[in-house]
Design an enzyme around this catalytic site. Structure first.
Site, mmCIF file in Angstrom:
data_model
loop_
_atom_site.group_PDB
_atom_site.id
_atom_site.type_symbol
_atom_site.label_atom_id
_atom_site.label_comp_id
_atom_site.label_asym_id
_atom_site.label_seq_id
_atom_site.Cartn_x
_atom_site.Cartn_y
_atom_site.Cartn_z
ATOM 1 N N GLU A 224 0.559 -0.668 -5.018
ATOM 2 C CA GLU A 224 -0.549 0.253 -5.097
ATOM 3 C C GLU A 224 0.052 1.630 -5.234
ATOM 4 O OE1 GLU A 224 -3.928 2.704 -2.944
ATOM 5 O OE2 GLU A 224 -1.813 2.625 -2.512
ATOM 6 N N ASP B 83 0.829 -1.199 0.000
ATOM 7 C CA ASP B 83 0.000 0.000 0.000
ATOM 8 C C ASP B 83 0.869 1.257 0.000
ATOM 9 O OD1 ASP B 83 -2.931 0.479 0.301
ATOM 10 O OD2 ASP B 83 -2.153 1.848 1.827
#
Ligand SMILES: Nc1ncnc2c1ncn2[C@@H]1O[C@H](COP(=O)(O)OP(=O)(O)OP(=O)(O)O)[C@@H](O)[C@H]1O
Ligand SMILES: [Mg+2]
Lengths: 459, 604
Positions: B289, B247
Site C-alpha cells: 500500500e 500498510d
C-alpha cells in the site's frame, strides 16, 4: 504496356470528367468540368497491377486547376476495389490506386529508402527511421486530400489539388519539428517533384496518432451532455469542456511561439491594417450581393471593420496555421495536437505563405466554439420555450469555452483579448465567410453565423 | 492524547486475559514472551499456484460488518466463516481482511497493540485458523493488512521501550532528546498532528511518528526490530495465511536531509520480507500500500530483471478517480492518459485495482503536476470532489443507475490488474450519510429483509452500526436474499461476469493495448495472452456516454476473425477489410473473444 502513361491519361479524359465530381476531394463540384488533360504522367510500377503517377489539369469555366492522381491498372479488378473504378481502356480496369493496399505500400518503402524514382523525390526527414512493409489503409474520412495510414505508425497525406511551391503544410511542419514542438504529429517524410520547373509537394508522411479523437467530436460530446441536462449550467455538468479548451489555448499559443521562433516574425503598421480591412470590406460586398439576410447587419459589420483601421499600435505578424478550427486539432493521451497547416483552401497561395496576425487563428477557433455550441440546434426552428432554453445553454457553453481557450492562450502568450477590436473584426470577417459558405452549401446552418454576427455587432 | 503518564500495564485493558498474547510473561533477560505458531492448529493449504494473484478477483470484507455469530452486535471471524458458501458461490478468489489484530481501535485497527492476538470482539487466533480452513477448503485465499511502520502506543513493546530505555526494547522505537531531527518529513495528518515528534513524559524523550501520535514508528535501524517483524510475518504464514497487504510501506526508515519516504533502506527491508516468503512460504503474496503515483509505486515491485523481488502487488490508486471522471466527462482521455502513464511492471507482478474500498485516494497523497491536473479538472467540480474525498459506496455514487454500475464493474474486471470488490457493492448497498464518511460505508452486510438484515440476532440497539434502513438502499429492499431470488439482479450479473473473467486468462495475465477510435466517448482495448501455442484475445469496448454511440475499430490485423460476445456467446459478423463498426447503447459495453473463423468459439 503499349501506350505511354500520358496516352493512358489522355484516353481516360472523358471517364475522368465523369469521375472527378464524385470525389469528395474535388474542389470544383459547383461547376461543370470542361476538359481534363495530363500535365505529367510517369509509371511507378509496371506489370499487373500497374501504377501510374500523374498530374492532370482540370479546366472549369475559365479556371485551370491541377490535381494529383494515382492510377492503378489491372486486367481483373477485385471486388473490394470496385468502388475505386474510373474507366476501362485496352481491356484494363483503371482505378484510383490510393484504395489499393497492394500498390500503396510502395510509397512508404520509397520514402524509407529516400529514393528518387521516375522523377519523384521520396524523402525522409533527417534522423527519421521508418519501418516498412506495414499494412496500409485509406483513412476514409471526408477530406480534401487523400490520406493513407500505415500500420499504427504513419499517415501519408497525398495532396490532391496542387499548389506551386512547397506546400505550406510541409514547410510549417518541418519548421515546427526543428523546434521540437509537442503539439504536432511529427513530420517524417515527403514526396516532392517539379512541374514546369517549379517545386511541388505531392505528399507528406507524419507520425500517426492512433489514440486521437478530433476536437470537434470532443466538443460536441460536451455540448450533447449539456443539452441533455437542460437545467444545469455548463460549469455544473460532468461534460464540462473548459479544462480541455484551456489546454487547447495553451497548445495553440505554443505552436505560434514555435512558428515565430523557427520562421521569424515581424510587426506591421497601418498599411497592413488598411489592406486587411479593405479585404474584409470587399468580402462583405460580395457576400451582401448574394445573401440578402446579411443586409440587416451591414452597418454594424462595416463599422466593426473600420474600427480596426483606426488602431494605432503595431500588429505582430508571423506564420500561422491559417485555417484553425476544432476539426484541425486532435486530442491524444499526451495532449492537444494541431494538424493540417495547408491554410485556408480558398485563399491564394501568396496569402497562405505571408506573415499574418496570429489573432486570425484565435478568431478561427473562437468561431468554431460557437459552431460546436449551436450544431445540435441546427434544423430546429426555435421559438418554443424548450428551444429557447437550449439556445441560452448553447450561448453559455460557447462563452465559457471561448473564455477558457483565451485564458489558456494567455498563460503562454499575450492575451488575445488585449486586442479586442482587431480580434472582433477578424471574427466577424470569418463569420461573413461562413455566411457565404452556408448559404451555398447548407442553408439550414445559415442561422449559426448570422446570429453570431447579430450578437457581436449588437444589431 | 498519547504519552499520558498513566501506568499502562503492557497487556492491560485489551481484553486479552486468558488468551495467548504478547507479554503474558517475561524472560529472565527482560524479553516479552510471545505466542508462537506451534501453539495453534494450522489451516490446510490453498492449492498450489504461483500466479494465482494475477488472475484472482479479490473481495474486501470487514470482519466487523459481515456476519455476527455471537449475537453481540459485532461481526466476527466465525460469522465470516459461516458465509463462506456465499463467497464461493459469488466466485471470488481471495478475501482481503482489514486488520483484525488486538488494538485499542483508535485508528480502525491499524493501531495494532499485539501482532499475535486477535481483537477479542472478532474471536481468537483459533477462529482465524478456522476461517482460513473454511476458505481454503473452497479454494478461496485470505490476505490481511499488516502495519509494518508503527504500532499502537499500547503495544507491550512500546510500553517496555518507554519505561526501560536500557532494556531489550529500549531501541525498538525512534527516540530523540529533542524534536528537531528529520525536519523535511512532511506531516501526513495535518488536521490532527502538529509535529512528527511527541514528548513522552515516562521516558523523558521525544518519539517519532509519521501518523498519529498514538502510533509510534518502529526503529528499523535496529536489526532486532527487523527480525521481530519478520517473525510476525512467519507467525501468520505458518498458520496458513496467503499474504499481506503491507500498510504504509514508504515510511519504514528515516534519514536526515530526506523527506524520509521511499528510502533505499526501506526497499532493502522489503526485499528481506520477500525473501522470507520466497524461501519459506512460496505462493504467498505481498501487496504494497503506497498511495503514490504509479511511476513511483513501481519501485515497490523491486528489480524487474528478476521479475520483481519486493512486493508481488501494489494498488493502482489514480485509476479509480479517473474512471469516475471519464464517465462523468463522457470521454476516455482521463483513463487513457493514466494508463499511458503507467509504467510496465516486472513479469512476476500485478496491479490491484478497485472502484471503492474502505479508505480511498486523498488528493494530498498525489504529487506534482498530476495533482494540479486533478484539481483543475475535477476537484473544482463539487460532485467529483465528493467522489474522492468522502467515502461513498458505488451504487449511490452512480445514482443507483444499474447500467453504470455494470459499466464500472465491467471496466474493473477487464482493465489490467486484479480487481478488488468491496463487500456489499455486489448487491448495490448504499451508504449511510448520517454516520459520517468513515462509518457510512461500513454498515452491516445486508443478507435478508429480516431483523438486523440477517447480520446478527442481537438486540438492534446493540449493533455496532445501525443497518441501513434507507427506503431505496435499506436492507428491506437491498439484500442478498432478494438478489438471489431475482435472476436479473446485480448480484447474479456480477457472478456471471466473474465467471466469464475466469474463463479467459487474457484478463488476468494478458497484455493490454488500447484501441483508439475517433469517438472520444468510447474506450476500447485488447487483452491478449498466449501460452502453449493457444492465444486468448479479448476485445473490450466501453461506452462512457449516456447516449448510444457508434464506433469504428481498426482491427485489420485480425481480418477474418469472428468476434464472439462473451456473456451470451453470440457470434458477430467476421472482421473484414474495413473498420469494424459497432453501436453501443448508452453506458453499454461489450466483451468479445476473437476466434478464428472456422473455430466455433466457446459454447454459450
Ligand atoms: N497524424 C494523425 N494521426 C491520426 N489521425 C490523423 C492524423 N492526421 C490526420 N488525421 C485524421 O485524418 C483526417 C484528415 O487529415 P487532414 O486534415 O490532415 O487532411 P485534409 O485532407 O487536409 O482534411 P480536411 O479537408 O478535412 O482539412 C483528420 O481529420 C484526422 O481525423
Ligand atoms: Mg518509520
Amino acid at each position: 504496356m503499349t501506350s505511354s502513361p500520358t496516352e493512358v491519361i489522355t484516353e481516360l479524359a472523358d471517364a475522368l470528367r465523369e469521375w472527378l465530381p464524385t470525389q469528395r476531394w474535388f474542389a470544383g463540384k459547383d461547376r461543370p468540368v470542361e476538359s481534363v488533360r495530363p500535365v505529367h504522367a510517369v509509371s511507378l510500377v509496371d506489370g499487373d497491377p500497374a501504377l501510374l503517377h500523374s498530374v492532370i489539369e482540370v479546366r472549369q469555366n475559365g479556371s485551370a486547376d491541377r490535381y494529383q492522381l494515382l492510377l492503378g491498372l489491372r486486367a481483373d479488378l477485385p471486388e473490394h476495389l470496385g468502388h475505386a473504378w474510373i474507366g476501362t481502356r485496352a481491356q484494363l480496369a483503371c482505378y484510383d490506386a490510393t484504395q489499393d493496399t497492394e500498390l500503396t505500400g510502395l510509397l512508404l518503402d520509397l520514402i524509407a529508402r529516400g529514393e528518387t524514382h521516375a522523377g519523384l523525390d521520396f524523402q525522409h526527414e533527417p534522423g527519421a527511421e521508418l519501418e516498412i512493409a506495414l499494412r496500409s489503409r485509406p483513412v476514409g474520412a471526408e477530406q480534401s486530400n487523400t490520406s493513407l495510414v500505415y500500420g499504427h505508425h504513419y499517415i501519408l497525406k497525398l495532396f490532391r489539388k496542387l499548389v506551386t511551391g512547397t506546400n505550406p503544410d510541409l514547410t510549417l511542419h518541418r519548421a515546427l519539428r526543428t523546434q521540437r514542438c509537442e503539439h504536432i504529429a511529427e513530420p517524417l517524410g515527403a514526396i516532392q517533384g517539379s512541374l514546369n520547373g517549379e517545386e511541388v509537394t505531392f505528399g507528406m508522411l507524419q507520425r500517426f496518432l492512433p489514440d486521437a479523437a478530433d476536437g470537434w467530436a470532443m466538443a460536441t460530446a460536451s455540448v450533447r451532455d449539456l443539452m441533455a441536462e437542460g437545467d444545469l449550467h455548463p460549469d455544473e455538468v460532468g461534460g464540462d469542456f473548459a479544462g480541455e479548451a484551456r489546454r487547447l489555448g495553451q497548445a495553440v499559443a505554443e505552436v505560434h511561439a514555435d512558428l515565430a521562433a523557427a520562421l521569424g516574425s515581424g510587426s506591421e503598421g497601418s498599411d497592413l491594417l488598411d489592406r486587411t480591412v479593405d479585404a474584409m470590406q470587399r468580402r462583405l460586398d460580395a457576400v451582401l450581393a448574394s445573401v440578402p439576410e446579411l443586409g440587416a447587419h451591414e452597418a454594424g459589420l462595416r463599422s466593426a471593420f473600420d474600427a480596426a483601421r483606426e488602431l494605432s499600435e503595431p500588429i505582430a505578424v508571423q506564420h500561422i496555421h491559417g485555417d484553425l478550427h476544432l476539426g484541425q486539432v486532435l486530442r491524444t493521451v499526451l495532449g492537444w495536437v494541431l494538424i493540417d497547416f495547408e491554410g485556408e483552401p480558398a485563399a491564394p497561395a501568396a496569402e497562405r505563405l505571408s506573415l499574418r496576425s496570429p489573432l486570425r487563428d484565435v478568431a478561427g477557433m473562437l468561431r468554431s466554439f460557437d459552431y460546436a455550441a449551436h450544431q445540435l440546434l441546427v434544423g430546429h426552428p426555435g421559438g418554443s420555450g424548450a428551444e429557447d432554453q437550449l439556445t441560452v445553454r448553447a450561448l453559455e457553453w460557447a462563452r465559457r469555452n471561448r473564455d477558457a481557450f483565451c485564458d489558456g492562450y494567455a498563460e503562454k502568450a499575450e492575451d488575445p483579448r488585449e486586442h479586442a477590436v482587431l480580434l472582433r473584426a477578424l471574427e466577424l470577417d470569418k463569420a461573413v465567410y461562413e455566411v457565404a459558405y452556408e448559404h451555398g452549401n447548407r442553408p439550414e446552418w445559415l442561422a449559426v453565423p448570422l446570429s453570431s454576427i447579430a450578437r457581436i455587432t449588437g444589431s | 492524547m498519547s504519552g499520558s503518564a498513566g501506568e499502562v500495564k503492557p497487556d492491560a485493558a485489551l481484553g486479552l486475559e486468558g488468551i495467548p498474547h504478547t507479554g503474558e510473561g517475561v524472560t529472565s533477560d527482560g524479553h516479552l514472551i510471545e505466542p508462537q505458531a506451534e501453539d495453534f492448529r494450522h489451516a490446510r493449504q490453498a492449492p498450489e499456484d504461483a500466479d494465482w494473484f494475477k488472475r484472482a478477483v479479490f473481495y474486501e470484507v470487514l470482519v466487523r460488518a459481515f456476519a455476527d455469530s455471537s449475537s453481540d452486535g459485532t461481526g466476527d471471524l466465525r460469522g465470516l466463516a459461516s458465509r463462506m458458501d456465499y463467497l464461493q458461490w459469488l466466485g471470488v478468489d481471495c478475501l482481503w481482511l482489514p486488520p483484525f489484530y488486538a488494538s485499542p481501535l483508535r485508528d480502525g485497527g491499524y493501531d495494532i497493540s499485539d501482532f499475535r492476538a486477535v481483537l477479542p470482539d472478532f474471536g481468537t487466533v483459533d477462529d482465524f485458523v478456522y476461517v482460513l480452513d473454511e476458505a481454503h477448503r473452497r479454494g478461496i485465499r485470505v490476505i490481511t493488512d499488516l502495519v509494518l511502520n508503527h504500532t499502537s502506543d499500547a503495544h507491550p513493546w512500546f510500553q517496555a521501550s518507554r519505561s526501560d530505555p536500557d532494556g531489550p526494547y529500549g531501541d525498538f522505537y525512534v527516540w530523540g532528546d529533542d524534536d528537531q531531527k528529520y525536519p523535511d518529513a512532511r506531516i501526513i495528518f495535518v488536521d490532527t498532528e502538529s509535529s512528527n515528534w511527541t514528548y513522552d513524559p515516562v521516558r523523558g524523550q521525544f518519539y517519532w511518528h509519521r501518523f498519529f501520535s498514538h502510533q509510534p514508528d518502529l526503529n528499523y535501524e535496529n536489526p532486532e526490530v527487523q527480525e521481530a517483524m519478520l517473525d510476525v510475518l512467519r507467525f501468520w504464514l505458518d498458520l496458513g495465511i496467503d499474504g499481506f497487504r503491507l500498510d504504509a510501506v514508504p515510511y519504514l526508515f528515516e534519514q536526515e536531509g530526506t523527506n524520509c519516504e521511499n528510502l533505499p533502506h526501506t526497499h532493502e527491508f522489503l526485499k528481506k520480507c520477500r525473501k522470507v516468503v520466497d524461501d519459506e512460504f512460496p505462493g504467498r503474496v505481498l501487496l504494497a500500500e503506497a498511495n503514490q503515483w504509479p511511476s513511483d509505486v513501481v519501485a515497490y515491485f523491486g528489480d524487474p530483471e528478476v521479475g520483481g523481488d519486493e512486493c508481488h502487488m501494489a494498488f493502482h490508486f489514480p485509476l479509480m478517480p479517473r474512471l469516475f471522471m471519464a464517465v462523468r466527462r463522457e470521454n476516455r482521455f482521463p483513463i487513457s492518459e493514466i494508463l499511458a502513464q503507467t509504467p510496465a511492471i516486472p513479469a512476476g507482478c500485478q496491479w490491484g485495482i478497485f472502484l471503492r474500498n474502505h479508505d480511498e485516494l486523498t488528493l494530498e497523497m498525489v504529487t506534482d503536476d498530476e495533482r494540479d491536473y486533478m484539481y483543475a479538472e475535477y476537484a473544482k467540480d463539487p460532485r467529483m470532489k465528493a467522489n474522492i474525498g468522502i467515502r461513498r459506496r458505488l451504487a449511490p455514487l452512480l445514482d443507483n443507475d444499474r447500467n453504470q454500475q455494470e459499466l464500472f464493474n465491467a471496466m474493473l474486471l477487464s482493465l489490467p490488474g486484479s480487481p478488488v470488490l468491496y463487500y456489499g457493492d455486489e448487491i448495490g448497498m448504499g451508504d449511510n450519510i448520517w454516520l459520517g464518511d468513515r462509518d457510512g460505508v461500513r454498515t452491516p452486510m445486508q443478507w435478508t429483509p429480516d431483523r438486523n438484515a440477517g447480520f446478527s440476532s442481537c438486540d438492534p440497539n446493540r449493533i455496532y452500526l445501525p443497518v441501513n434502513a434507507d427506503p431505496v438502499y435499506g436492507y428491506q429492499a437491498v439484500n442478498v436474499e432478494a438478489h438471489l431470488n431475482n435472476n436479473s439482479s446485480l448480484l447474479h450479473w456480477t457472478r456471471r461476469m466473474i465467471e466469464v473473467r475466469k474463463q479467459h486468462p487474457a484478463f488476468g495475465l494478458g497484455d493490454f493495448t488500447e484501441l483508439g477510435s475517433s469517438n472520444p466517448s468510447i474506450l476500447a482495448y485488447i487483452r491478449t495472452y498466449s501460452a502453449d501455442g493457444a492465444a486468448d484475445t479479448v476485445v473490450c469496448v466501453n461506452n462512457l456516454s449516456r447516449f448510444p454511440q457508434p464506433v469504428e475499430l481498426h482491427l485489420g490485423e485480425f481480418e477474418g476473425c469472428v468476434p464472439v460476445e462473451l456473456t451470451g456467446g453470440v457470434r458477430f459478423p467476421a472482421i473484414g477489410e474495413l473498420p469494424y463498426l459497432l453501436t453501443l447503447p448508452g453506458h453499454g459495453f461489450y466483451w468479445f473473444q476473437l476466434t478464428a473463423a472456422t473455430d466455433e468459439g466457446e459454447a454459450p
